[in-house]
Design a protein around this motif. Sequence first.
Motif, short mmCIF file in Angstrom:
data_model
loop_
_atom_site.label_atom_id
_atom_site.label_comp_id
_atom_site.label_asym_id
_atom_site.label_seq_id
_atom_site.Cartn_x
_atom_site.Cartn_y
_atom_site.Cartn_z
N ALA A 24 3.61 -4.19 -9.92
CA ALA A 24 3.27 -4.12 -11.35
C ALA A 24 3.53 -2.72 -11.89
CB ALA A 24 1.81 -4.52 -11.56
N ALA A 25 3.17 -1.71 -11.16
CA ALA A 25 3.39 -0.33 -11.60
C ALA A 25 4.88 -0.02 -11.70
CB ALA A 25 2.71 0.64 -10.65
N ARG A 26 5.64 -0.55 -10.77
CA ARG A 26 7.09 -0.35 -10.81
C ARG A 26 7.71 -0.94 -12.08
NH1 ARG A 26 11.78 -2.52 -9.49
NH2 ARG A 26 11.00 -4.53 -8.82
N GLN A 27 7.13 -2.03 -12.55
CA GLN A 27 7.62 -2.69 -13.76
C GLN A 27 6.96 -2.12 -15.03
OE1 GLN A 27 6.97 -6.88 -13.22
NE2 GLN A 27 8.25 -6.96 -11.37
N GLY A 28 6.09 -1.14 -14.86
CA GLY A 28 5.43 -0.52 -16.01
C GLY A 28 4.26 -1.33 -16.54
N ILE A 29 3.73 -2.23 -15.72
CA ILE A 29 2.60 -3.07 -16.12
C ILE A 29 1.33 -2.47 -15.55
CG2 ILE A 29 1.57 -5.37 -15.95
CD1 ILE A 29 4.45 -6.43 -15.46
N GLU A 30 0.32 -2.35 -16.40
CA GLU A 30 -0.97 -1.83 -15.95
C GLU A 30 -1.61 -2.83 -14.98
OE1 GLU A 30 -5.24 -0.42 -17.77
OE2 GLU A 30 -3.49 -0.38 -19.04
N PRO A 31 -2.21 -2.33 -13.89
CA PRO A 31 -2.87 -3.26 -12.95
C PRO A 31 -3.95 -4.07 -13.66
CG PRO A 31 -2.79 -1.03 -12.05
CD PRO A 31 -2.31 -0.95 -13.47
N ALA A 72 -3.04 -2.15 -1.98
CA ALA A 72 -2.38 -2.09 -3.29
C ALA A 72 -1.00 -2.73 -3.22
CB ALA A 72 -2.28 -0.65 -3.77
N TYR A 73 -0.31 -2.51 -2.12
CA TYR A 73 1.01 -3.12 -1.95
C TYR A 73 0.90 -4.64 -1.86
CZ TYR A 73 5.58 -4.21 -0.06
OH TYR A 73 6.81 -4.75 0.12
N LEU A 74 0.00 -5.11 -1.01
CA LEU A 74 -0.15 -6.56 -0.80
C LEU A 74 -0.70 -7.29 -2.03
CD1 LEU A 74 -1.47 -6.52 2.87
CD2 LEU A 74 0.83 -7.13 2.07
N SER A 75 -1.49 -6.61 -2.84
CA SER A 75 -2.08 -7.25 -4.02
C SER A 75 -1.14 -7.26 -5.23
CB SER A 75 -3.39 -6.56 -4.41
OG SER A 75 -3.12 -5.28 -4.95
N GLY A 76 0.01 -6.61 -5.10
CA GLY A 76 0.97 -6.59 -6.19
C GLY A 76 0.80 -5.43 -7.15
N THR A 77 -0.13 -4.55 -6.88
CA THR A 77 -0.37 -3.41 -7.77
C THR A 77 0.86 -2.50 -7.84
OG1 THR A 77 -2.71 -3.50 -7.26
CG2 THR A 77 -1.91 -1.47 -8.24
N PHE A 78 1.51 -2.25 -6.71
CA PHE A 78 2.70 -1.41 -6.70
C PHE A 78 3.84 -2.04 -7.49
CE2 PHE A 78 1.79 1.12 -2.58
CZ PHE A 78 1.05 2.03 -3.30
#
Length: 169
Positions: free
Chosen positions: A58-65, A50-56
């Motif tokens: 995106a979540a930090r910025q309030g963007i849904e995966p 999740a970290y490497l794919s950018g999911t974290f």
Amino acid sequence: MDNLQNPYQAPQAELTVNSAAEPLLASRWMRLGAALIDGLVMSLATVPVAYLSGTFEAARQGIEPSLGQQLLGLVVGLAVFLLVNGHLLKQYGQTLGKRLLKIAIVDLEGQVPELGNLLLKRYLLWWLLAYVPVVGVLLVLVDYLFIFRADRRCLHDLLAGTRVVQPPR
């Protein structure tokens, strides 16, 4: 007065002992502990993805995966689950957490269930349901709340025809 003619005598019956006693149901706490262990093991593999794919990020910025990120997480999660638990489930009806806590999944006859049945009805279906907005989360919650029934069988147990027990020692 002869016992054969005594109308007040208690009924007589020969008692037999069942040598194949029913296994004890696993406690709710043992099942919770096993689920927590399994969740920790899964997170050790899926959190880095999740970290490497950018999911974290995106979540930090309030963007849904994105759908791609969610599918990647699902595929990696399935692969890790099978690598860690596939053999244990097939041979013993146990995940790593259940193995460590000495509990097991059995069918209603007390046998280790078929692996395909376990994977489809007990795990994959519920993982997919969790992705359905609003309804999925509610269904998963209801599934878990079924543990408070007298037979301690969740919806996933009922669907798969399984129960979780303490195997005889």
